[in-house]
Design a protein around this motif. Structure first.
Motif, PDB file in Angstrom:
ATOM      1  N   UNK A   1       0.934  -1.152  -0.031  1.00  0.00           N
ATOM      2  CA  UNK A   1       0.083   0.105  -0.017  1.00  0.00           C
ATOM      3  C   UNK A   1       0.896   1.220   0.022  1.00  0.00           C
ATOM      4  N   UNK A   2       0.190   2.366  -0.281  1.00  0.00           N
ATOM      5  CA  UNK A   2       0.725   3.586  -0.087  1.00  0.00           C
ATOM      6  C   UNK A   2       1.140   3.873   1.478  1.00  0.00           C
ATOM      7  N   UNK A   3       2.465   4.233   1.799  1.00  0.00           N
ATOM      8  CA  UNK A   3       2.726   4.240   3.090  1.00  0.00           C
ATOM      9  C   UNK A   3       2.041   5.393   3.989  1.00  0.00           C
ATOM     10  N   UNK A   4       1.648   6.350   3.058  1.00  0.00           N
ATOM     11  CA  UNK A   4       1.012   7.591   3.800  1.00  0.00           C
ATOM     12  C   UNK A   4      -0.763   7.613   3.608  1.00  0.00           C
ATOM     13  N   UNK A   5      -1.048   6.293   2.844  1.00  0.00           N
ATOM     14  CA  UNK A   5      -2.648   6.359   2.805  1.00  0.00           C
ATOM     15  C   UNK A   5      -3.034   5.745   4.327  1.00  0.00           C
ATOM     16  N   UNK A   6      -4.232   6.893   4.546  1.00  0.00           N
ATOM     17  CA  UNK A   6      -4.867   6.694   5.732  1.00  0.00           C
ATOM     18  C   UNK A   6      -6.330   5.759   5.441  1.00  0.00           C
ATOM     19  N   UNK A   7      -6.542   4.872   6.523  1.00  0.00           N
ATOM     20  CA  UNK A   7      -7.879   4.231   6.441  1.00  0.00           C
ATOM     21  C   UNK A   7      -8.336   4.187   7.820  1.00  0.00           C
ATOM     22  N   UNK A   8      -9.484   5.344   8.108  1.00  0.00           N
ATOM     23  CA  UNK A   8     -10.147   5.442   9.404  1.00  0.00           C
ATOM     24  C   UNK A   8     -10.842   4.243   9.963  1.00  0.00           C
ATOM     25  N   UNK A   9     -11.232   3.220   8.806  1.00  0.00           N
ATOM     26  CA  UNK A   9     -12.186   2.232   9.219  1.00  0.00           C
ATOM     27  C   UNK A   9     -11.220   1.134  10.059  1.00  0.00           C
ATOM     28  N   UNK A  10     -10.051   1.090   9.850  1.00  0.00           N
ATOM     29  CA  UNK A  10      -8.919  -0.024  10.343  1.00  0.00           C
ATOM     30  C   UNK A  10      -8.057   0.627  11.343  1.00  0.00           C
ATOM     31  N   UNK A  11      -8.398   1.300  12.179  1.00  0.00           N
ATOM     32  CA  UNK A  11      -7.114   1.859  13.233  1.00  0.00           C
ATOM     33  C   UNK A  11      -6.607   0.638  13.918  1.00  0.00           C
ATOM     34  N   UNK A  12      -5.391   0.756  14.239  1.00  0.00           N
ATOM     35  CA  UNK A  12      -4.776  -0.415  15.256  1.00  0.00           C
ATOM     36  C   UNK A  12      -5.187  -1.810  14.768  1.00  0.00           C
ATOM     37  N   UNK A  13      -5.443  -2.128  13.580  1.00  0.00           N
ATOM     38  CA  UNK A  13      -5.850  -3.489  13.300  1.00  0.00           C
ATOM     39  C   UNK A  13      -4.599  -4.384  13.554  1.00  0.00           C
ATOM     40  N   UNK A  14      -4.889  -5.672  13.968  1.00  0.00           N
ATOM     41  CA  UNK A  14      -3.860  -6.558  13.955  1.00  0.00           C
ATOM     42  C   UNK A  14      -3.238  -6.971  12.779  1.00  0.00           C
TER      43      UNK A  14
END
Length: 281
Positions: A47-60
């Motif tokens: 993935x893009x290292x700067x791409x944010x995904x607010x739906x998956x914060x702190x996912x294992x």
């Protein structure tokens, strides 16, 4: 002494064949992977290292995100891969500065001796008397924050180590018969330094450079961890650990995976330094 009598005394480090076993192959393969992450991070990072995904914060860790995600959903594997270039590039700059400047100072101190040796030795003593991290932080405060400035600071702090080793190696070579013979035959200082003294004393310095590379990685990561090196949102190994420490209880992978990348790289470089010493020693 004639030149013919002096020539057999020339001690050029021999390039020897070294059998590489499994214990050596694994670190070398890991360093090859590190090199690939530097050259083509986009081909390895999913993935893009700067791409944010607010739906998956702190996912294992999962198949989609092998290392999990950070506190704003950025893929940690991609950030570790992207951070490799910043950490290794900064360490390389630091080692080059220490190697070049330190070797020149050690060469001049041992070859010319007397006043030159006294002045350079006192400078080296002052540098050695200051803790590396403290000296690096002081230089960064003067230069400004950032990966490049952190690399310069670490490089300056490592000059004394290279200078001390280069001086001891040159002192051993300086008074050998073949050097004295060349001097009596009219060779100038530059010819003696770069054609006779330096080629016979570089093996230990090169081995130290490989070992110092690992030390530089730890120093660069430490400075970024403390906030003096890379700045957010740039992915850098030390900075990733610093960002992940606030979530170590809920998402320990944020600290574990960048840390293991640092440890494996430093251990692999240590093994490479051993191979270099055996190869040209």
């Amino acid at each position: 002494m004639t030149l013919t009598e002096a020539l057999p005394a020339i001690r050029i480090p021999r390039i020897r064949r070294i059998d590489v076993g499994i214990a050596d192959l694994v670190p070398l393969l890991f360093l090859a992977l590190v090199a690939a992450m530097i050259v083509a991070p986009g081909a390895i990072a999913p993935y893009d290292p700067l791409q944010e995904n607010p739906e998956l914060p702190l996912a294992g860790p999962s198949l989609a995100h092998p290392f999990g995600t950070d506190y704003i959903g950025r893929d940690l594997l991609s950030r570790v891969v992207a951070g490799t270039g910043a950490t290794i590039a900064g360490s390389f700059i630091a080692v080059v500065i220490g190697l070049v400047v330190g070797t020149i100072l050690g060469l001049l101190a041992a070859y010319f001796g007397r006043a030159t040796d006294s002045v350079i030795s006192r400078i080296v003593d002052v540098l050695l008397s200051i803790p590396t991290l403290l000296l690096s932080i002081t230089i960064i405060v003067a230069l400004g924050f950032g990966t490049v400035n952190a690399a310069i600071a670490v490089g300056v702090s490592s000059i004394a180590v290279f200078a001390r080793l280069a001086r001891s190696e040159v002192l051993e070579i300086r008074n050998l018969p073949f050097v004295e013979a060349s001097e009596h035959l009219g060779a100038g200082h530059l010819a003696l330094l770069f054609r006779h003294v330096l080629p016979n004393s570089y093996s230990a310095v090169l081995s130290l450079a490989a070992l110092q590379f690992g030390t530089a990685i730890l120093a660069i990561a430490s400075l970024s961890f403390l906030g003096y090196g890379a700045q957010p949102p740039e992915p850098e190994w030390g900075l990733l650990i610093s960002e992940g420490r606030n979530y170590i209880n809920s998402a320990p992978g944020l600290v574990f995976f960048p840390s293991i990348a640092i440890v494996l790289t430093v251990m692999s470089l240590s093994r490479l330094a051993h191979l270099v010493r055996m190869k040209i020693g």
